[in-house]
Design a protein around this motif. Structure first.
Motif, PDB file in Angstrom:
ATOM      1  N   CYS A 165       0.841  -1.194   0.000  1.00  0.00           N
ATOM      2  CA  CYS A 165       0.000   0.000   0.000  1.00  0.00           C
ATOM      3  C   CYS A 165       0.878   1.247   0.000  1.00  0.00           C
ATOM      4  O   CYS A 165       2.076   1.171   0.250  1.00  0.00           O
ATOM      5  N   GLU A 169      -2.519   6.108  -3.327  1.00  0.00           N
ATOM      6  CA  GLU A 169      -3.754   5.425  -3.688  1.00  0.00           C
ATOM      7  C   GLU A 169      -4.942   5.823  -2.811  1.00  0.00           C
ATOM      8  O   GLU A 169      -6.082   5.677  -3.231  1.00  0.00           O
ATOM      9  N   ILE A 170      -4.694   6.341  -1.608  1.00  0.00           N
ATOM     10  CA  ILE A 170      -5.814   6.756  -0.765  1.00  0.00           C
ATOM     11  C   ILE A 170      -6.095   8.258  -0.813  1.00  0.00           C
ATOM     12  O   ILE A 170      -7.041   8.732  -0.191  1.00  0.00           O
ATOM     13  N   ARG A 173      -9.608   9.686  -1.197  1.00  0.00           N
ATOM     14  CA  ARG A 173     -10.536   9.463  -0.088  1.00  0.00           C
ATOM     15  C   ARG A 173     -10.161  10.219   1.179  1.00  0.00           C
ATOM     16  O   ARG A 173     -10.848  10.098   2.202  1.00  0.00           O
ATOM     17  N   LEU A 174      -9.121  11.022   1.160  1.00  0.00           N
ATOM     18  CA  LEU A 174      -8.687  11.720   2.373  1.00  0.00           C
ATOM     19  C   LEU A 174      -9.721  12.703   2.908  1.00  0.00           C
ATOM     20  O   LEU A 174      -9.783  12.956   4.100  1.00  0.00           O
TER      21      LEU A 174
END
Length: 183
Positions: A165, A169-170, A173-174
């Motif tokens: 991870c 990639e996140i 969505r933060l």
């Protein structure tokens, strides 16, 4: 398990701002800031902004708040002001801005530092978190600490290809907590 880079994925360059916190440095002699700029641009990221501010809580917060509010900045890396002297105030300036604290960053940084400088690592208050969907990483003011922080943590975590991870990639969505419908 060690992180690995998955080659079929495409690298996604981030816009990263670098803030040096120092009462004594200028752009011409800021080796720590220059180390971070060199490392992040060599990796393929873009330098979004670079500034130097004195060891002053309000001066530090003003720049960091401005960068958090800038949708063109994905991450902020600071260098300096993480020690224990009376003028070292970077954590005090920035941690209250965090929406989420990244405790693992400090732990991993301390583990890496211990291998290089032994128990002297306890004199660093390296910290990180997220604010306004912007990653913020606060490193000590030495070029060696900046190299260690980039090479040992940030280079992999700011690379979309890193498995299992990574932070990239996140990113979409933060800020999802800010977009939820209120019940």
């Amino acid at each position: 398990m060690m992180a690995s880079v998955e080659q079929p994925k495409t690298f996604i360059p981030l816009n990263i701002a670098v803030l040096t916190v120092s009462d004594t440095r200028a752009l011409g002699d800021d080796k720590s800031g220059a180390t971070l700029v060199d490392r992040l641009t060599t990796a393929g990221h873009r330098l979004a902004s670079r500034e130097i501010v004195p060891d002053d809580i309000e001066a530090i917060r003003a720049v960091v708040r401005r960068w958090i509010a800038d949708p063109g900045i994905d991450a902020i890396i600071t260098t300096g002001g993480t020690g224990f002297t009376g003028r070292d105030v970077t954590p005090e300036a920035i941690e209250p801005l965090f929406e989420k604290r990244m405790d693992g960053f400090s732990i991993v940084f301390q583990m890496m530092s211990y291998g290089k400088i032994g128990t002297s690592t306890i004199q660093s208050r390296a910290t990180a978190g997220v604010a306004g969907a912007t990653y913020i990483f606060c490193l000590p003011g030495s070029p060696g600490a900046c190299r260690d922080g980039w090479d040992g943590i940030l280079a992999a975590q700011l690379d979309y290809r890193t498995r299992p991870c990574n932070f990239v990639e996140i990113m979409p969505r933060l800020d999802e907590h800010l977009r939820r419908d209120k019940a």
